[in-house]
Design a protein around this motif. Structure first.
Motif, PDB file in Angstrom:
ATOM      1  N   VAL A   1       3.005  13.869  -9.756  1.00 59.93           N
ATOM      2  CA  VAL A   1       3.869  15.056  -9.637  1.00 59.93           C
ATOM      3  C   VAL A   1       4.547  15.350 -10.967  1.00 59.93           C
ATOM      4  CG1 VAL A   1       6.017  15.912  -8.592  1.00 59.93           C
ATOM      5  CG2 VAL A   1       4.237  14.878  -7.153  1.00 59.93           C
ATOM      6  N   ARG A   2       5.101  14.333 -11.597  1.00 63.01           N
ATOM      7  CA  ARG A   2       5.806  14.537 -12.868  1.00 63.01           C
ATOM      8  C   ARG A   2       4.834  14.941 -13.976  1.00 63.01           C
ATOM      9  NH1 ARG A   2      10.875  13.404 -11.940  1.00 63.01           N
ATOM     10  NH2 ARG A   2      11.472  11.782 -10.452  1.00 63.01           N
ATOM     11  N   ASP A   3       3.641  14.359 -13.981  1.00 62.50           N
ATOM     12  CA  ASP A   3       2.644  14.728 -14.983  1.00 62.50           C
ATOM     13  C   ASP A   3       2.209  16.184 -14.819  1.00 62.50           C
ATOM     14  OD1 ASP A   3       2.777  12.226 -16.066  1.00 62.50           O
ATOM     15  OD2 ASP A   3       0.895  11.505 -15.196  1.00 62.50           O
ATOM     16  N   ALA A   4       2.301  16.692 -13.601  1.00 62.14           N
ATOM     17  CA  ALA A   4       1.947  18.085 -13.347  1.00 62.14           C
ATOM     18  C   ALA A   4       3.075  19.041 -13.718  1.00 62.14           C
ATOM     19  CB  ALA A   4       1.561  18.273 -11.880  1.00 62.14           C
TER      20      ALA A   4
ATOM     21  N   GLY B   1       0.804  -1.210   0.000  1.00 60.50           N
ATOM     22  CA  GLY B   1       0.000   0.000   0.000  1.00 60.50           C
ATOM     23  C   GLY B   1       0.838   1.262   0.000  1.00 60.50           C
ATOM     24  N   THR B   2       1.802   1.343   0.907  1.00 63.04           N
ATOM     25  CA  THR B   2       2.651   2.526   1.022  1.00 63.04           C
ATOM     26  C   THR B   2       3.458   2.744  -0.247  1.00 63.04           C
ATOM     27  OG1 THR B   2       2.830   2.100   3.399  1.00 63.04           O
ATOM     28  CG2 THR B   2       4.395   3.650   2.453  1.00 63.04           C
ATOM     29  N   ALA B   3       4.023   1.669  -0.780  1.00 58.47           N
ATOM     30  CA  ALA B   3       4.832   1.788  -1.991  1.00 58.47           C
ATOM     31  C   ALA B   3       3.980   2.176  -3.191  1.00 58.47           C
ATOM     32  CB  ALA B   3       5.557   0.468  -2.262  1.00 58.47           C
ATOM     33  N   SER B   4       2.775   1.609  -3.299  1.00 61.98           N
ATOM     34  CA  SER B   4       1.894   1.933  -4.426  1.00 61.98           C
ATOM     35  C   SER B   4       1.492   3.396  -4.390  1.00 61.98           C
ATOM     36  CB  SER B   4       0.638   1.057  -4.392  1.00 61.98           C
ATOM     37  OG  SER B   4       0.967  -0.296  -4.576  1.00 61.98           O
ATOM     38  N   LEU B   5       1.174   3.912  -3.213  1.00 59.13           N
ATOM     39  CA  LEU B   5       0.781   5.312  -3.102  1.00 59.13           C
ATOM     40  C   LEU B   5       1.929   6.231  -3.487  1.00 59.13           C
ATOM     41  CD1 LEU B   5      -1.603   7.081  -2.348  1.00 59.13           C
ATOM     42  CD2 LEU B   5      -0.803   7.068   0.022  1.00 59.13           C
ATOM     43  N   LEU B   6       3.155   5.859  -3.102  1.00 61.21           N
ATOM     44  CA  LEU B   6       4.315   6.678  -3.449  1.00 61.21           C
ATOM     45  C   LEU B   6       4.571   6.668  -4.953  1.00 61.21           C
ATOM     46  CD1 LEU B   6       6.707   8.413  -2.612  1.00 61.21           C
ATOM     47  CD2 LEU B   6       8.009   6.314  -2.187  1.00 61.21           C
ATOM     48  N   VAL B   7       4.448   5.497  -5.589  1.00 63.50           N
ATOM     49  CA  VAL B   7       4.659   5.402  -7.038  1.00 63.50           C
ATOM     50  C   VAL B   7       3.668   6.282  -7.788  1.00 63.50           C
ATOM     51  CG1 VAL B   7       4.402   3.858  -9.023  1.00 63.50           C
ATOM     52  CG2 VAL B   7       5.736   3.122  -7.041  1.00 63.50           C
ATOM     53  N   HIS B   8       2.397   6.220  -7.409  1.00 68.30           N
ATOM     54  CA  HIS B   8       1.386   7.011  -8.104  1.00 68.30           C
ATOM     55  C   HIS B   8       1.533   8.504  -7.792  1.00 68.30           C
ATOM     56  CE1 HIS B   8      -0.680   3.728  -9.986  1.00 68.30           C
ATOM     57  NE2 HIS B   8      -0.812   3.099  -8.838  1.00 68.30           N
TER      58      HIS B   8
END
Length: 354
Positions: free
Chosen positions: A97-100, A85-92
């Motif tokens: 952030v990069r898409d922004a 869960g923690t890793a998935s949230l960080l990846v997304h």
């Protein structure tokens, strides 16, 4: 045009003047296009972008930061764990952030340590970030830090004050309620809950959702069990529940705990789902391939990250305007083979049947 054509003499790195010359526009027009400013015609914008791509020109972000007072970067304070869960949230979050159009800086923290969280935030502020994301699911005690940039608290309530704070989450309360309602809808008289560690915000949200579902149906609330998100803690809970023949349904607050729970139940001769139904929480795709395939509620990590970053970027770029309306995260129940109606005649006394 041959590689390097159109570049200033003696320079191997293309400059804005080279882009202007190749596009046939002024340097001011190049600056406006590359900084996404208004008052540029569509044709001029097309020429500048084509020339920049042909020359391999990249905007000087350091110079842009000096001119605008912003570094186009966002810092993330994250729990130092590789949990799904923690890793998935960080990846997304990184993708959002990069898409922004921002760069990402990450600092990991120990579990819920206010001093560690404060140090992580200070480290990010020293790097000149324009905003901060706190994706730390445990905060115990007052975090002694003053923040003069907007802060997004992702999956947790605000833990300190900032110039502007916004919050976004995965909707754990609604997901937990949906998981519990699924089992009640199948005909189970009540649902036991294997909760996560008590210190986590996510644990509290899931307990509240479970209780709300039971209360709404007038179902008895069994005693809580607590694990630590691991399969081993689920296994221990399964061994504790297995002798009680009145137990027909369990909602586990994490997929890994659910898998450990099922293993212990089956070792004790309790069939899943014929004797006991089990629902997990997270939506880890791996557990579609265990036996039985795990019914679970899928956390909308991507939706939560994108919603949070949308709100944070608005706070950074338009600090004097009201925030845009927030959208509710989606709720998705993934029904597989670990849930079924209760056995015809469960022993509600808790004694072993013969």
């Amino acid at each position: 045009m041959a590689p390097g054509a159109g570049r200033s003499e003696g320079s191997s790195v293309p400059r804005s003047a080279d882009v202007a010359k190749l596009a046939g526009v002024s340097r001011k027009t190049v600056s406006r296009v590359l900084n996404d400013e208004p008052y540029v015609s569509a044709e001029a914008r097309r020429k500048v972008l084509a020339a920049a791509e042909e020359l391999g020109y990249r905007l000087n972000h350091a110079a842009r930061a000096l001119a605008s007072g912003r570094t186009r970067s966002i810092g993330v304070v994250a729990l130092g764990t590789a949990g799904y869960g923690t890793a998935s949230l960080l990846v997304h979050t990184e993708q959002a952030v990069r898409d922004a159009g921002y760069a990402l800086r990450v600092v990991n923290t120990p579990d819920g340590d206010p001093v560690g969280i404060a140090g992580a935030v200070e480290s990010l502020l020293e790097q000149g970030v324009d905003g901060v994301v706190v994706s730390e699911p445990i905060v115990e005690g007052e975090v002694g830090v003053r923040v003069d940039v907007p802060v997004l608290f992702l999956g947790a309530p605000p833990a300190f004050s900032a110039a502007r704070t916004v919050t976004a989450g995965v909707g754990a309360h609604a997901l937990a309620r949906t998981a519990t309602e699924h089992l009640l809808d199948l005909g189970h008289a009540t649902v036991h809950h294997l909760a996560g560690p008590r210190r986590w915000y996510a644990t509290k949200d899931r307990i509240e959702g479970w209780r709300a579902a039971l209360e709404a149906r007038g179902a008895h609330e069994p005693p809580l069990l607590n694990g630590d998100w691991s399969a081993a803690s689920g296994y221990a809970a399964g061994r504790a529940l297995a002798p009680d023949r009145s137990v027909t349904a369990v909602f586990a607050a994490g997929d890994e705990m659910a898998i450990g729970l099922i293993h212990a139940l089956r070792e004790a001769g309790r069939r899943v789902p014929e004797d006991i139904s089990v629902v997990g929480f997270d939506g880890n795709p791996v557990f579609a391939y265990v036996s039985p395939p795990l019914t679970t509620v899928r956390q909308p990590f991507e939706a939560a990250a994108r919603e949070g970053i949308r709100l944070l970027v608005h706070a950074i770029e338009k600090p004097d305007t009201d925030p845009p309306p927030a959208s509710d995260p989606p709720v998705e129940l993934v029904v597989r083979g670990s849930t079924a109606p209760p056995p015809p005649h469960p022993d509600t006394t808790g004694r072993r049947t013969t």
